[in-house]
Write a protein that holds these residues in place. Structure first.
Motif, PDB file in Angstrom:
ATOM      1  N   TYR A 109      -6.141  -5.851   6.938  1.00 26.50           N
ATOM      2  CA  TYR A 109      -5.136  -5.840   5.891  1.00 26.50           C
ATOM      3  C   TYR A 109      -3.816  -6.431   6.389  1.00 26.50           C
ATOM      4  CZ  TYR A 109      -2.394  -4.121   1.928  1.00 26.50           C
ATOM      5  OH  TYR A 109      -1.594  -4.039   0.817  1.00 26.50           O
ATOM      6  N   ALA A 110      -3.368  -5.970   7.558  1.00 26.89           N
ATOM      7  CA  ALA A 110      -2.076  -6.449   8.052  1.00 26.89           C
ATOM      8  C   ALA A 110      -1.953  -6.276   9.556  1.00 26.89           C
ATOM      9  CB  ALA A 110      -0.937  -5.726   7.345  1.00 26.89           C
ATOM     10  N   ALA A 111      -2.971  -6.664  10.277  1.00 27.39           N
ATOM     11  CA  ALA A 111      -2.915  -6.637  11.736  1.00 27.39           C
ATOM     12  C   ALA A 111      -2.932  -8.068  12.257  1.00 27.39           C
ATOM     13  CB  ALA A 111      -4.109  -5.863  12.298  1.00 27.39           C
TER      14      ALA A 111
ATOM     15  N   ASN B  64      -5.634   5.057   8.431  1.00 26.51           N
ATOM     16  CA  ASN B  64      -4.581   4.798   9.411  1.00 26.51           C
ATOM     17  C   ASN B  64      -3.935   3.456   9.100  1.00 26.51           C
ATOM     18  OD1 ASN B  64      -3.499   3.548  11.949  1.00 26.51           O
ATOM     19  ND2 ASN B  64      -4.044   5.540  12.797  1.00 26.51           N
ATOM     20  N   THR B  65      -2.611   3.441   8.923  1.00 23.75           N
ATOM     21  CA  THR B  65      -1.908   2.199   8.612  1.00 23.75           C
ATOM     22  C   THR B  65      -1.020   1.721   9.755  1.00 23.75           C
ATOM     23  OG1 THR B  65      -0.069   3.411   7.594  1.00 23.75           O
ATOM     24  CG2 THR B  65      -1.890   2.740   6.151  1.00 23.75           C
ATOM     25  N   ALA B  66      -0.878   2.533  10.810  1.00 26.66           N
ATOM     26  CA  ALA B  66       0.048   2.192  11.882  1.00 26.66           C
ATOM     27  C   ALA B  66      -0.603   1.375  12.990  1.00 26.66           C
ATOM     28  CB  ALA B  66       0.651   3.461  12.478  1.00 26.66           C
ATOM     29  N   GLY B  67      -1.840   1.682  13.309  1.00 28.15           N
ATOM     30  CA  GLY B  67      -2.514   0.954  14.368  1.00 28.15           C
ATOM     31  C   GLY B  67      -3.488   1.811  15.134  1.00 28.15           C
ATOM     32  N   HIS B  68      -4.444   1.164  15.772  1.00 29.31           N
ATOM     33  CA  HIS B  68      -5.447   1.755  16.663  1.00 29.31           C
ATOM     34  C   HIS B  68      -6.530   2.544  15.915  1.00 29.31           C
ATOM     35  CE1 HIS B  68      -3.317   0.630  20.346  1.00 29.31           C
ATOM     36  NE2 HIS B  68      -2.203   0.976  19.711  1.00 29.31           N
ATOM     37  N   GLY B  69      -6.241   3.137  14.767  1.00 27.81           N
ATOM     38  CA  GLY B  69      -7.193   3.991  14.086  1.00 27.81           C
ATOM     39  C   GLY B  69      -7.081   5.421  14.594  1.00 27.81           C
ATOM     40  N   PRO B  70      -8.062   6.277  14.297  1.00 26.46           N
ATOM     41  CA  PRO B  70      -9.289   5.917  13.589  1.00 26.46           C
ATOM     42  C   PRO B  70      -9.160   6.020  12.077  1.00 26.46           C
ATOM     43  CG  PRO B  70      -9.432   8.185  14.341  1.00 26.46           C
ATOM     44  CD  PRO B  70      -8.107   7.662  14.821  1.00 26.46           C
ATOM     45  N   GLU B  71     -10.072   5.320  11.395  1.00 26.87           N
ATOM     46  CA  GLU B  71     -10.365   5.574   9.991  1.00 26.87           C
ATOM     47  C   GLU B  71     -11.764   6.160   9.958  1.00 26.87           C
ATOM     48  OE1 GLU B  71      -9.415   2.737   7.060  1.00 26.87           O
ATOM     49  OE2 GLU B  71      -7.316   2.624   7.723  1.00 26.87           O
TER      50      GLU B  71
ATOM     51  N   ILE C  11      -5.855  -2.103   9.715  1.00 22.71           N
ATOM     52  CA  ILE C  11      -7.213  -2.573   9.420  1.00 22.71           C
ATOM     53  C   ILE C  11      -7.909  -1.465   8.651  1.00 22.71           C
ATOM     54  CG2 ILE C  11      -9.418  -3.344  10.389  1.00 22.71           C
ATOM     55  CD1 ILE C  11      -7.916  -4.444  12.775  1.00 22.71           C
ATOM     56  N   ASP C  12      -8.590  -1.805   7.579  1.00 25.98           N
ATOM     57  CA  ASP C  12      -9.154  -0.804   6.667  1.00 25.98           C
ATOM     58  C   ASP C  12     -10.670  -0.739   6.738  1.00 25.98           C
ATOM     59  OD1 ASP C  12      -6.718   0.083   5.491  1.00 25.98           O
ATOM     60  OD2 ASP C  12      -6.633  -1.777   4.340  1.00 25.98           O
ATOM     61  N   LEU C  13     -11.173   0.475   6.665  1.00 25.77           N
ATOM     62  CA  LEU C  13     -12.611   0.729   6.598  1.00 25.77           C
ATOM     63  C   LEU C  13     -13.059   0.655   5.143  1.00 25.77           C
ATOM     64  CD1 LEU C  13     -15.263   1.715   7.964  1.00 25.77           C
ATOM     65  CD2 LEU C  13     -14.424   4.055   7.650  1.00 25.77           C
ATOM     66  N   HIS C  14     -14.159  -0.024   4.899  1.00 21.98           N
ATOM     67  CA  HIS C  14     -14.724  -0.163   3.555  1.00 21.98           C
ATOM     68  C   HIS C  14     -16.194   0.251   3.578  1.00 21.98           C
ATOM     69  CE1 HIS C  14     -11.556  -2.715   1.466  1.00 21.98           C
ATOM     70  NE2 HIS C  14     -11.136  -2.706   2.729  1.00 21.98           N
ATOM     71  N   VAL C  15     -16.616   1.003   2.559  1.00 16.37           N
ATOM     72  CA  VAL C  15     -18.024   1.386   2.416  1.00 16.37           C
ATOM     73  C   VAL C  15     -18.454   1.120   0.982  1.00 16.37           C
ATOM     74  CG1 VAL C  15     -19.732   3.231   2.584  1.00 16.37           C
ATOM     75  CG2 VAL C  15     -17.815   3.166   4.206  1.00 16.37           C
TER      76      VAL C  15
ATOM     77  N   LYS D 283       0.821  -1.218   0.000  1.00 13.44           N
ATOM     78  CA  LYS D 283       0.000   0.000   0.000  1.00 13.44           C
ATOM     79  C   LYS D 283       0.847   1.258   0.000  1.00 13.44           C
ATOM     80  CE  LYS D 283      -3.412   0.116   2.980  1.00 13.44           C
ATOM     81  NZ  LYS D 283      -4.118  -0.025   4.258  1.00 13.44           N
ATOM     82  N   THR D 284       2.081   1.209   0.531  1.00 10.63           N
ATOM     83  CA  THR D 284       2.858   2.414   0.813  1.00 10.63           C
ATOM     84  C   THR D 284       3.123   3.291  -0.408  1.00 10.63           C
ATOM     85  OG1 THR D 284       3.896   1.272   2.653  1.00 10.63           O
ATOM     86  CG2 THR D 284       4.965   3.286   1.882  1.00 10.63           C
ATOM     87  N   PRO D 285       3.582   2.788  -1.573  1.00  8.40           N
ATOM     88  CA  PRO D 285       3.906   3.675  -2.696  1.00  8.40           C
ATOM     89  C   PRO D 285       2.729   4.501  -3.177  1.00  8.40           C
ATOM     90  CG  PRO D 285       4.841   1.489  -3.033  1.00  8.40           C
ATOM     91  CD  PRO D 285       3.923   1.389  -1.870  1.00  8.40           C
TER      92      PRO D 285
END
Length: 436
Positions: A377-379, A347-354, A319-323, A3-5
């Motif tokens: 995604y990667a937790a 948020n890709t580091a942790g805890h959120g929020p998204e 963890i990613d939010l999807h709608v 996801k990073t690039p």
């Protein structure tokens, strides 16, 4: 694929969308600068708690009218609800009071036993209907007094039980998540607690690392610790009875509100502390106004919406939010702008929020079902995620905690775990939203 690039390009796209939405019509969303967050007391139904929030907002507005800054403020009120005393399986106090009411009312007159509005008067600390009946049946006064004493004893028992066995962390998490969302929306937040709602307030107050954006006022606090100024009447029978019964000592009384037949306990929010005919209302208004005027609004990181969805989780990892929008758009980190809304916090580091917001522009908002979910995604497996839906008019309408499942990477983007379905409907110019 990593996801990073792609994150920088997506961030630019989201920022452009955020600026554009600032120019959209906002007829579906009140332009609030501040939020009064009300933490209700025991035995409050959602409707009763909402009534308390409205009464507090009206009291605050009265106190702010002389201030020049009032014209620049747009204040909304939300209930940070707790169901203390009404939870399924934990209603012994109120169910026992139902039995006492039925017995005593039947002794008085069998017709009175069917008038359950009289029961809720006792629960709310009022006796208006009882006084009318006593004009015809004098014995009704003695019955009302006995029921009020029984009610006060059960209220004290509930407060004592609450202090000895407070809610779990899950009960507090919904409040903390909403505060984080309001902070991202650039809201200054005034926390106001009544009775044992102050336990919840104290836990929420520690949520944000930006204390300048929060202020707290405690009314009839049952808690030994306070996070701001308090107001406690010297004739509050419930709090007085708690002294020496629960761990810690509630703060000292600092006001004498004259007794009234409207509330024999001297403890109720509207009937005593916000009674327009006595001194508690102006004192409460002054404390709230002083706290709100001292707030500094945070920098905005997200946009308000007709409804919003906020995701957080209990640790590091992504963890990613999807709608899924009604028109078919799938909004997530890879496609942050849809036809009806935008993912404005990722948020890709942790805890959120998204955070996702549905547009306030009635020309863009779609009617239909918005499916709201998540993808781990990667937790690490076992992360607990909390998803919260709030509306522009009413604040939080649903909070759900779920297991985020095992990490699935991009493979999970096409089939996220759907947690809630938000139904948006339109009838002429009127819009409604509900959650399933």
């Amino acid at each position: 694929m990593n996801k990073t690039p792609r994150q920088f390009a997506r961030a630019l796209l989201a920022a452009a969308s955020l600026l554009a939405q600032g120019a959209w019509a906002t007829s579906l969303c009140p332009a609030h600068t501040h939020t009064l967050a009300f933490f209700n007391g025991v035995w409050n139904t959602p409707d009763a708690a909402a009534g308390g929030a409205r009464a507090l907002l009206a009291t605050l507005d009265e106190a702010l009218r002389p201030h020049p800054a009032r014209a620049t403020l747009a204040i909304g009120a939300e209930v940070f609800y707790n169901a203390s005393g009404l939870q399924r399986g934990r209603r012994q106090g109120i169910e026992d009071l139902v039995e006492v009411f039925a017995q005593r009312a039947a002794e008085l007159d069998d017709a009175v036993r069917q008038r359950w509005e009289l029961f809720w008067e006792i629960v709310d600390g009022r006796q208006n209907g009882w006084r009318r009946i006593a004009a015809v049946l004098p014995r009704a006064y003695d019955t009302a007094v006995a029921l009020t004493e029984a009610r006060n004893a059960r209220l004290l028992a509930q407060a004592t039980s609450f202090a000895a066995d407070p809610p779990t962390g899950i009960d507090y998490a919904a409040h903390r998540l909403r505060l984080r969302a309001l902070h991202a929306l650039r809201r200054g937040v005034l926390l106001v607690g009544h009775s044992q709602g102050n336990f919840f307030l104290n836990a929420a107050y520690r949520t944000l690392p930006d204390p300048a954006a929060l202020a707290a006022v405690h009314l009839a606090p049952a808690s030994a610790r306070t996070s701001g100024p308090h107001l406690l009447s010297g004739n509050d029978m419930v709090i007085a009875a708690l002294r020496g019964v629960v761990p810690g000592t509630p703060p000292p009384p600092n006001l004498w509100i004259p007794p009234s037949a409207r509330d024999a306990s001297g403890h109720q929010l509207i009937e005593t502390y916000l009674d327009a005919d006595r001194n508690g209302r102006s004192s409460a208004g002054t404390l709230m106004a002083d706290g709100l005027l001292a707030l500094k609004t945070p920098e905005p990181r997200a946009s308000p919406g007709y409804f919003t969805a906020t995701l957080a989780w209990d640790g590091e990892g992504d963890i990613d939010l999807h709608v899924m929008e009604p028109g078919g758009d799938h909004v997530h980190y890879g496609a942050r702008v849809g036809a009806s809304g935008t993912l404005d916090l990722d948020n890709t580091a942790g805890h959120g929020p998204e955070h996702y917001h549905a547009t306030c522009d009635p020309q863009r908002l779609q009617a239909g079902i918005f499916s709201v979910g998540l993808n781990n995604y990667a937790a690490p497996a076992g992360r607990q995620a909390m998803l919260q839906v709030a509306t522009a008019d009413h604040g939080v309408i649903r909070t759900v905690q779920v297991d985020a499942g095992p990490p699935r990477g991009e493979a999970g983007d096409t089939s996220p775990l759907i947690v809630l379905r938000v139904a948006v409907a339109r009838s002429g110019p009127a819009w409604t939203v509900s959650v399933h």
